[in-house]
Design an enzyme around this catalytic site. Structure first.
Site, short mmCIF file in Angstrom:
data_model
loop_
_atom_site.label_atom_id
_atom_site.label_comp_id
_atom_site.label_asym_id
_atom_site.label_seq_id
_atom_site.Cartn_x
_atom_site.Cartn_y
_atom_site.Cartn_z
N LYS A 76 -6.99 7.09 -12.87
CA LYS A 76 -5.58 6.83 -12.58
C LYS A 76 -4.74 6.73 -13.84
O LYS A 76 -3.59 7.14 -13.86
CB LYS A 76 -5.42 5.55 -11.75
CG LYS A 76 -5.82 5.74 -10.31
CD LYS A 76 -5.26 4.65 -9.42
CE LYS A 76 -5.63 4.89 -7.97
NZ LYS A 76 -5.41 3.72 -7.11
N LYS A 102 -11.01 14.52 -4.27
CA LYS A 102 -10.88 13.61 -3.13
C LYS A 102 -9.52 13.81 -2.45
O LYS A 102 -8.52 14.05 -3.16
CB LYS A 102 -10.93 12.20 -3.73
CG LYS A 102 -11.34 11.10 -2.85
CD LYS A 102 -11.47 9.81 -3.67
CE LYS A 102 -10.15 9.33 -4.22
NZ LYS A 102 -10.17 8.05 -4.88
N LYS A 115 -3.52 10.08 -1.57
CA LYS A 115 -2.11 9.89 -1.23
C LYS A 115 -1.22 10.51 -2.29
O LYS A 115 -0.07 10.86 -2.02
CB LYS A 115 -1.79 8.40 -1.16
CG LYS A 115 -2.50 7.64 -0.05
CD LYS A 115 -2.25 6.15 -0.22
CE LYS A 115 -3.09 5.31 0.72
NZ LYS A 115 -3.41 3.99 0.17
P1 TYM Z 1 -6.69 2.70 -0.84
O1 TYM Z 1 -5.39 2.36 -0.25
O2 TYM Z 1 -6.73 3.63 -1.99
O3 TYM Z 1 -7.64 3.29 0.26
C1 TYM Z 1 -7.82 2.61 1.49
C2 TYM Z 1 -9.21 2.89 2.06
O4 TYM Z 1 -9.35 4.29 2.27
C3 TYM Z 1 -10.54 4.75 1.65
N1 TYM Z 1 -10.31 6.13 1.18
C4 TYM Z 1 -11.08 7.16 1.52
N2 TYM Z 1 -12.17 7.26 2.30
C5 TYM Z 1 -12.72 8.48 2.46
N3 TYM Z 1 -12.21 9.60 1.87
C6 TYM Z 1 -11.12 9.56 1.08
N4 TYM Z 1 -10.64 10.66 0.52
C7 TYM Z 1 -10.51 8.28 0.87
N5 TYM Z 1 -9.42 7.89 0.15
C8 TYM Z 1 -9.32 6.56 0.35
C9 TYM Z 1 -10.75 3.80 0.48
O5 TYM Z 1 -12.11 3.80 0.08
C10 TYM Z 1 -10.32 2.49 1.09
O6 TYM Z 1 -11.38 1.91 1.83
N6 TYM Z 1 -8.81 -0.83 -3.64
C11 TYM Z 1 -8.63 -0.46 -2.26
C12 TYM Z 1 -7.76 -1.45 -1.51
C13 TYM Z 1 -8.26 -2.86 -1.56
C14 TYM Z 1 -9.41 -3.38 -0.92
C15 TYM Z 1 -9.44 -4.77 -1.26
C16 TYM Z 1 -10.40 -2.81 -0.13
C17 TYM Z 1 -7.66 -3.88 -2.21
N7 TYM Z 1 -8.37 -5.03 -2.03
C18 TYM Z 1 -10.47 -5.61 -0.79
C19 TYM Z 1 -11.41 -3.66 0.33
C20 TYM Z 1 -11.44 -5.04 -0.02
C21 TYM Z 1 -8.02 0.93 -2.24
O7 TYM Z 1 -8.08 1.63 -3.17
O8 TYM Z 1 -7.37 1.29 -1.15
#
Ligand code: TYM
Length: 338
Positions: free
Chosen positions: A115, A202, A205
């Protein structure tokens, strides 16, 4: 203080463009877990601002993630749905855990490297500290299980290391076994959904190309067009899993189909092996529409009713605080704050 045995915590960032990866890798799995676990689902707005967000869009996107949880099937009455910034325990525990986590550990985080890119000096301090905030999210509830996509595995390992080090550092002061080791739950056939334009990247967003992802606000026509234009190779689908090796785009579409249909990739290949993409893609588009359109429709309906979403988040944050505040109060005692 009693340690729960089946408490789930997870979160999604309100940074817009919620996509099929978020749904199949995470949100969909949130739904099934409510049968067996006490679930806490957070909209992580404090994580979102580690990269600049337009305040108006942040507010809209926060409601949209909450709407997606509910539209996908999370029961807002039984489970806790809230936004992170409303519960001060997250920020408070982050500070204490910042003093437990080691710089060397954060330096190994691949997501920060990706990132921040080449211009690392210019990344926010928050982006660097993001994984510690994530550990605090989970540990403030002493959660035992964390459903996430494959890309969050390393952050979960860090949360486990932080929990362990806290327990060791303060073992003699009541910290022994205080934090559980949270288990990642990486479930289903699409734990890492790839971009529709490039099978080595991947689905995300932030990809500049809207054609790279299917979002939870796409219409049936958008979905059909994106799948039709998805990059593929010229070969027909294989009948065995082995045949997907070195064919990342084919592998991705088969994985998406399997996850949407809730079957294995082997089962998809048994049915579609030998098919050309010209016939597999329309079948996939139909399936995606069948599964996603009730969710996008319900999300749109919920987004009209900001009062309802506001009340869910308000009530959720009170319930979340009631769980997290005593944990943080105990942590403060353990470290010697008076
Ligand atoms: P975020 O918002 O980037 O993603 C949210 C969830 O979606 C999953 N994800 C994917 N799964 C499969 N294929 C993809 N291409 C893909 N892109 C995203 C992510 O693995 C995630 O589960 N750091 C976390 C948010 C967070 C969190 C937490 C999660 C903050 N605190 C505590 C669990 C526990 C995140 O990047 O979310």
């Amino acid at each position: 203080m009693e340690q729960p045995t089946n408490r789930v915590f997870s979160g999604v960032q309100p940074t817009g463009n919620l996509h099929l990866g978020n749904y199949l890798g995470a949100i969909r799995n949130f739904v099934g877990l409510q049968e067996t676990h006490e679930c806490i689902y957070c909209v992580v707005d404090m994580h979102a601002i580690t990269a600049w967000q337009d305040p108006k869009e942040l507010a809209h996107n926060t409601r949209e993630v909450a709407a997606a949880y509910i539209a996908a099937g999370v029961d807002a009455d039984k489970q806790v749905i809230f936004n992170q910034s409303k519960v001060s325990a997250h920020a408070e525990l982050t500070w204490i855990l910042n003093c437990v986590a080691r710089i060397g550990w954060l330096n190994r985080m691949t997501q920060f490297k990706e990132k921040a890119g080449k211009n690392r000096e210019n990344a926010s301090v928050g982006l660097y500290d993001y994984p510690v905030l994530m550990a605090a999210d989970i540990l403030a509830y002493r959660a035992t299980h964390v459903p996430v996509g494959d890309d969050q595995k390393q952050h979960l390992e860090l949360a486990r290391d932080i929990a362990q080090k806290f327990n060791n550092d303060f073992a003699e002061f009541g910290g022994e076994d205080f934090f559980p080791q949270p288990e990642p739950l990486i479930m289903g056939a699409a734990t890492r959904v790839m971009s529709l334009r490039d099978g080595s990247k991947k689905m995300s967003k932030s990809d500049p190309s809207d054609m790279s992802r299917i979002t939870l606000t796409d219409t049936a026509d958008d979905i059909a067009k994106k799948i039709r234009k998805a990059r593929t190779d010229p070969e027909p689908l294989p009948s065995e899993l082995d045949g997907l090796k070195d064919r990342p785009e084919a592998d991705n579409l088969v994985g998406i189909y399997a996850a949407l249909a809730d079957v294995t990739k082997e089962a998809v290949l048994q049915e579609h092996g030998g098919s050309q993409f010209s016939s597999f893609k329309p079948a996939l588009a139909d399936l995606a529409n069948e599964k996603l359109s009730p969710i996008t429709g319900e999300m749109a309906r919920l987004m009209e009713d900001t009062t309802y979403i506001g009340s869910v988040l308000q009530k959720g944050s009170q319930r979340a605080s009631a769980i997290a505040q005593p944990v943080v109060a105990r942590v403060k005692e353990i470290v010697g704050f008076i």
